[in-house]
Design an enzyme around this catalytic site. Structure first.
Site, PDB file in Angstrom:
ATOM      1  N   ARG A  32      -2.006 -11.613 -10.073  1.00 33.46           N
ATOM      2  CA  ARG A  32      -3.415 -11.405 -10.373  1.00 33.46           C
ATOM      3  C   ARG A  32      -3.827 -12.320 -11.517  1.00 33.46           C
ATOM      4  NH1 ARG A  32      -3.854  -9.888  -6.219  1.00 33.46           N
ATOM      5  NH2 ARG A  32      -4.663  -7.953  -5.328  1.00 33.46           N
TER       6      ARG A  32
ATOM      7  N   GLU B 275     -13.106 -14.269  -9.087  1.00 35.04           N
ATOM      8  CA  GLU B 275     -12.894 -14.905  -7.779  1.00 35.04           C
ATOM      9  C   GLU B 275     -14.172 -14.856  -6.957  1.00 35.04           C
ATOM     10  OE1 GLU B 275      -9.388 -13.310  -5.883  1.00 35.04           O
ATOM     11  OE2 GLU B 275      -8.096 -14.027  -7.473  1.00 35.04           O
TER      12      GLU B 275
ATOM     13  N   HIS C 101      -6.739 -17.680  -3.363  1.00 35.22           N
ATOM     14  CA  HIS C 101      -6.166 -16.344  -3.085  1.00 35.22           C
ATOM     15  C   HIS C 101      -5.671 -16.260  -1.634  1.00 35.22           C
ATOM     16  CE1 HIS C 101      -6.332 -11.895  -4.491  1.00 35.22           C
ATOM     17  NE2 HIS C 101      -5.322 -12.084  -3.661  1.00 35.22           N
TER      18      HIS C 101
HETATM   19  N1  LIG Z   1      -1.873 -13.445  -3.966  1.00 35.33           N
HETATM   20  C1  LIG Z   1      -1.862 -12.552  -3.010  1.00 35.33           C
HETATM   21  O1  LIG Z   1      -2.513 -12.706  -1.982  1.00 35.33           O
HETATM   22  C2  LIG Z   1      -1.029 -11.338  -3.168  1.00 35.33           C
HETATM   23  C3  LIG Z   1      -0.826 -10.826  -4.405  1.00 35.33           C
HETATM   24  N2  LIG Z   1      -0.055  -9.699  -4.553  1.00 35.33           N
HETATM   25  C4  LIG Z   1       0.127  -9.212  -5.909  1.00 35.33           C
HETATM   26  O2  LIG Z   1       1.485  -9.378  -6.268  1.00 35.33           O
HETATM   27  C5  LIG Z   1       1.857  -8.401  -7.220  1.00 35.33           C
HETATM   28  C6  LIG Z   1       3.164  -7.748  -6.812  1.00 35.33           C
HETATM   29  O3  LIG Z   1       3.032  -7.085  -5.567  1.00 35.33           O
HETATM   30  P1  LIG Z   1       4.253  -6.206  -5.018  1.00 35.33           P
HETATM   31  O4  LIG Z   1       5.524  -6.878  -5.308  1.00 35.33           O
HETATM   32  O5  LIG Z   1       3.936  -5.846  -3.638  1.00 35.33           O
HETATM   33  O6  LIG Z   1       4.116  -4.936  -5.949  1.00 35.33           O
HETATM   34  P2  LIG Z   1       5.290  -3.991  -6.444  1.00 35.33           P
HETATM   35  O7  LIG Z   1       4.636  -2.766  -6.942  1.00 35.33           O
HETATM   36  O8  LIG Z   1       6.322  -3.848  -5.388  1.00 35.33           O
HETATM   37  O9  LIG Z   1       5.942  -4.784  -7.664  1.00 35.33           O
HETATM   38  C7  LIG Z   1       5.344  -4.897  -8.908  1.00 35.33           C
HETATM   39  C8  LIG Z   1       6.457  -4.821  -9.942  1.00 35.33           C
HETATM   40  O10 LIG Z   1       5.910  -5.114 -11.203  1.00 35.33           O
HETATM   41  C9  LIG Z   1       6.614  -4.344 -12.141  1.00 35.33           C
HETATM   42  N3  LIG Z   1       5.927  -4.261 -13.414  1.00 35.33           N
HETATM   43  C10 LIG Z   1       5.025  -3.362 -13.857  1.00 35.33           C
HETATM   44  N4  LIG Z   1       4.677  -3.630 -15.116  1.00 35.33           N
HETATM   45  C11 LIG Z   1       5.378  -4.726 -15.487  1.00 35.33           C
HETATM   46  C12 LIG Z   1       5.452  -5.481 -16.683  1.00 35.33           C
HETATM   47  N5  LIG Z   1       4.731  -5.163 -17.748  1.00 35.33           N
HETATM   48  N6  LIG Z   1       6.288  -6.529 -16.716  1.00 35.33           N
HETATM   49  C13 LIG Z   1       7.012  -6.872 -15.640  1.00 35.33           C
HETATM   50  N7  LIG Z   1       6.988  -6.184 -14.484  1.00 35.33           N
HETATM   51  C14 LIG Z   1       6.172  -5.133 -14.410  1.00 35.33           C
HETATM   52  C15 LIG Z   1       6.780  -3.018 -11.454  1.00 35.33           C
HETATM   53  O11 LIG Z   1       7.837  -2.274 -12.021  1.00 35.33           O
HETATM   54  C16 LIG Z   1       7.092  -3.448 -10.047  1.00 35.33           C
HETATM   55  O12 LIG Z   1       8.483  -3.526  -9.826  1.00 35.33           O
HETATM   56  C17 LIG Z   1       0.661  -7.462  -7.313  1.00 35.33           C
HETATM   57  O13 LIG Z   1      -0.134  -7.846  -8.405  1.00 35.33           O
HETATM   58  C18 LIG Z   1      -0.102  -7.738  -6.055  1.00 35.33           C
HETATM   59  O14 LIG Z   1      -1.443  -7.390  -6.172  1.00 35.33           O
HETATM   60  C19 LIG Z   1       0.558  -9.100  -3.514  1.00 35.33           C
HETATM   61  C20 LIG Z   1       0.372  -9.566  -2.250  1.00 35.33           C
HETATM   62  C21 LIG Z   1      -0.458 -10.722  -1.967  1.00 35.33           C
HETATM   63  O1  LIG Z   2      -2.393  -7.601  -1.344  1.00 33.21           O
HETATM   64  C1  LIG Z   2      -2.770  -8.118  -2.385  1.00 33.21           C
HETATM   65  O2  LIG Z   2      -2.560  -7.663  -3.506  1.00 33.21           O
HETATM   66  C2  LIG Z   2      -3.529  -9.360  -2.304  1.00 33.21           C
HETATM   67  O3  LIG Z   2      -3.805  -9.933  -3.335  1.00 33.21           O
HETATM   68  C3  LIG Z   2      -4.018  -9.839  -1.025  1.00 33.21           C
HETATM   69  O4  LIG Z   2      -5.404  -9.934  -1.160  1.00 33.21           O
HETATM   70  P1  LIG Z   2      -6.332 -10.175   0.128  1.00 33.21           P
HETATM   71  O5  LIG Z   2      -6.142  -8.978   1.003  1.00 33.21           O
HETATM   72  O6  LIG Z   2      -5.859 -11.422   0.790  1.00 33.21           O
HETATM   73  O7  LIG Z   2      -7.705 -10.263  -0.413  1.00 33.21           O
END
Ligand SMILES: NC(=O)C1=CN([C@@H]2O[C@H](COP(=O)(O)OP(=O)(O)OC[C@H]3O[C@@H](n4cnc5c(N)ncnc54)[C@H](O)[C@@H]3O)[C@@H](O)[C@H]2O)C=CC1
Ligand SMILES: O=C(O)C(=O)COP(=O)(O)O
Length: 633
Positions: free
Chosen positions: A321, A350, A369
């Site tokens: 993010r 965004e 994104h």
């Molecule tokens: N760019 C995109 O399109 C996408 C972005 N994302 C983003 O990626 C990130 C991770 O997603 P997931 O792995 O599915 O979530 P997840 O919940 O599986 O993993 C997040 C991890 O961050 C850890 N965490 C929490 N606070 C923390 C801190 N202060 N320092 C370090 N680690 C910490 C948690 O313990 C957890 O293990 C989220 O922000 C999500 O929104 C996810 C999918 C697509």
């Molecule tokens: O799943 C997430 O956290 C994402 O950031 C994906 O975002 P989007 O559904 O592609 O707008």
């Protein structure tokens, strides 16, 4: 109620005890649907059976309105602006405000009326939302408090087709009793792959070289990159995406360290990753890849101070993010050379301003994104969220609920009969409180052979709260808003878990509900310490009332209940039974409990129908009956 000695005389034949009235069965089914897990058949398979049926949402309890009229004016809780919930037997309306994979849309269409309106302004969203039961969004829609307010209580579920729910005001959702679900697994690989793609593209200047060539240049010396093999990459946030990035980075021959305060060490060990402190991670890494959620503790965690502690020339990838980085500080770190390069998929705003210094920086690679944007991930996410939203609308507890307890399916099925018991005890207890009494303090005691840590009582507490609040207010209580609603109404619910010597196969032996500092309309419900007190157990899967004040009783909690206190003498059961029989009221269960010390008896009579006033008057006129009360379950 250890002090009471109890005699239980069951008047019933086994036919009575095993038969269930249609209404009580329906009630139980509805309650169970409120908490049913999603573990059974996926909705994609179930839907083919349901499209002609009428749907009942968990927000509308069939027994709520009946009970409300019976007791609403009698007992008071503090005033609270209640949500005006709309009951609906017609197809729900599901608003999809951002592009969703077609397979998900098809699933939704089988269940509800689907309105795909992309690019709504905040005003248009607020205008539409009061006609919607569910809203499905991605990261582009801000689901603010104003949206929940504008929904006027109709919106029951917000589905986030993806992981990050930072664009949804969870506090407001909870206050309005709106469930928020997400689709946390289907885009994990896509995000991880995008992270690796950005890492490699950045290291080898792919996008800069591409732009240069397209402008007619051939600059081989300018775009000499850096190798990844043997370099240290720090994965910040070792969750689903972070772990997959780590795996892939290992495959590239990188040395992977990770920082995550909550990650289990064994998972890191299994992938061959060393978990380190935040300071150590940023000080030693050549590449830093961000995978944590945007929450208050991670907001702008990468700032002037933390950039200054990084190894000079570090390269940063962010597919998490935008808000975890102070973007102005990143520009400064890029300008000073602390950060050699950054590759960013996400931004605080965004889309960002086109003239943003960060976006335009020659050492920055950007994508709009796109982390979750693969065909495969979008179809997967669409199906995942459609199933979760339809399940929630059908009253099933979602496995991906964000603002309600996620109770594992096996725990749910084990707790199901206790959940019914919990709500019924709440309903009974509140009906025993005299009119005009303000309820403030409720104590729930769970007796169980299990270790206190082994018993998750959130579901039970929510159902007791529902049972107490709904009969005396127009509030709608569900798992999402139970604690919040109780707090708003000034109810203090304390819980005690008592470990007893019983069979640990059963999660709970008994549940006792005590309401303090109130008068009771049935004096016998008051225990020796002055509280209205009732206790129940589950017997053969059926909830039973087992204790009332200081009296032991044993009556199954189905249909309605008449409680009488009488002088203990022969013939009483026959007298009352006759009166009810003459009115064609079917007695489903009857039991008599006695305390030796007081020499009084309590007769608890379960009735399928509601006796009319005449029958109730006649019961009251039986000379040996000292007090009685009719209670609706
Ligand atoms: N760019 C995109 O399109 C996408 C972005 N994302 C983003 O990626 C990130 C991770 O997603 P997931 O792995 O599915 O979530 P997840 O919940 O599986 O993993 C997040 C991890 O961050 C850890 N965490 C929490 N606070 C923390 C801190 N202060 N320092 C370090 N680690 C910490 C948690 O313990 C957890 O293990 C989220 O922000 C999500 O929104 C996810 C999918 C697509
Ligand atoms: O799943 C997430 O956290 C994402 O950031 C994906 O975002 P989007 O559904 O592609 O707008």
């Amino acid at each position: 109620m250890a002090s009471s000695s109890t005699t239980t005389k069951s008047l019933l034949s086994s036919t009575f005890s095993t038969s269930k009235s249609p209404s009580s069965t329906a009630t139980k089914a509805s309650l169970l649907s409120f908490i049913r897990s999603t573990s059974a058949t996926p909705i994609s398979q179930k839907l083919s059976h349901s499209h002609n049926s009428r749907h009942h949402y968990y927000s509308v309890s069939p027994i709520k309105n009946v009970l409300k009229t019976a007791t609403e004016s009698e007992t008071s809780l503090s005033k609270y602006p209640d949500v005006d919930l709309v009951s609906s037997d017609s197809k729900p309306t599901i608003l999809v405000s951002e592009k969703l994979g077609s397979a998900g849309i098809e699933l939704l269409k089988v269940f509800g009326d689907v309105d795909c309106s992309y690019s709504l302004s905040p005003e248009q969203l607020c205008e539409k939302i009061s006609r919607c039961d569910a809203l499905i969004v991605r990261s582009g829609t801000k689901v603010t408090r104003e949206v929940f307010e504008a929904a006027k209580g109709r919106l029951k579920v917000v589905g986030r087709a993806g992981v990050g729910i930072d664009n949804v005001d969870l506090q407001a959702a909870t206050e309005f009793g709106c469930l928020v679900v997400n689709a946390p697994t289907a885009n994990t690989i896509a995000a991880a792959e995008h992270g690796i793609a950005l890492l490699a593209a950045m290291a080898r200047n792919v996008s800069q070289a591409d732009a240069s060539m397209k402008s007619g240049k051939w600059e081989r010396n300018k775009y000499v990159g850096v190798s990844m093999v043997g370099k240290t990459v720090a994965v910040m946030g070792f969750g689903k995406v972070g772990s997959e990035v780590a795996r892939r980075a290992k495959g590239l021959g990188m040395n992977v360290i990770a920082h995550d305060p909550y990650a289990p060490a064994d998972r890191a060990r299994a992938i061959g990753v060393e978990l380190v402190s935040f300071e150590q991670a940023i000080a030693t890494a050549d590449f830093i890849s961000l995978h944590m959620p945007l929450i208050p503790t991670t907001s702008k965690i990468f700032n002037d101070e933390t950039f200054s502690k990084m190894k000079k020339g570090v390269r940063i990838v962010n597919v998490a993010r935008g808000g975890v980085i102070d973007e102005d500080a990143l520009v400064r770190a890029l300008d000073s050379g602390i950060v050699a390069q950054a590759a960013l998929d996400v931004f605080i705003e965004e889309p960002p301003q086109t003239d943003s210094k960060l976006i335009q920086h020659h050492n920055v690679t950007v994508t709009p994104h796109l982390g979750a944007s693969t065909k495969e991930a979008q179809e997967g996410v669409a199906i995942e969220i459609a199933e979760a939203v339809v399940g929630a609308l059908k009253g099933e507890l979602s496995a991906t609920a964000v603002n309600a307890p996620m109770v594992p399916p096996e725990v749910l099925s084990e707790l199901a009969p206790y959940v019914v018991l919990a709500e019924k005890l709440g309903r009974l207890a509140v009906q025993l409180v005299a009119g005009g009494s303000g309820i403030k303090s409720i104590k729930v005691t769970y007796r169980s052979a299990r270790d206190p840590d082994d018993l998750d009582t959130r579901l039970l507490r929510a159902m007791i709260t529902k049972g107490i609040i709904e009969p005396i207010s127009s509030s709608f209580v569900n798992l999402v808003n139970a604690d919040f609603t109780a707090k708003q109404k000034g109810l203090r619910i304390s819980e005690e878990r008592v470990v007893i010597d019983a069979n640990p196969v059963f999660p709970v032996d008994s549940i006792q509900v005590q309401i303090s500092n109130v008068d009771s309309k049935f004096a016998s419900a008051v225990s020796e310490n002055g509280d209205v007190s009732i206790e129940g157990k589950v017997k053969f899967g059926v909830p039973h009332l087992t204790c009332l004040g200081s009296f032991g009783v044993d009556v199954s909690l189905e249909g309605n209940l008449i409680l009488c206190r009488q002088v203990d003498q022969p013939g009483m059961i026959g007298k009352v039974g006759n009166i009810l029989g003459q009115q064609n009221v079917n007695v489903s269960f009857m039991s008599v409990g006695r305390t030796v010390r007081r020499n009084k008896a309590i007769m608890a009579i379960g009735v399928d129908e509601e006796p009319n006033k005449d029958a109730l008057n006649k019961i009251g006129q039986v000379p040996a009956i000292e007090e009685f009360v009719f209670l609706k379950l």
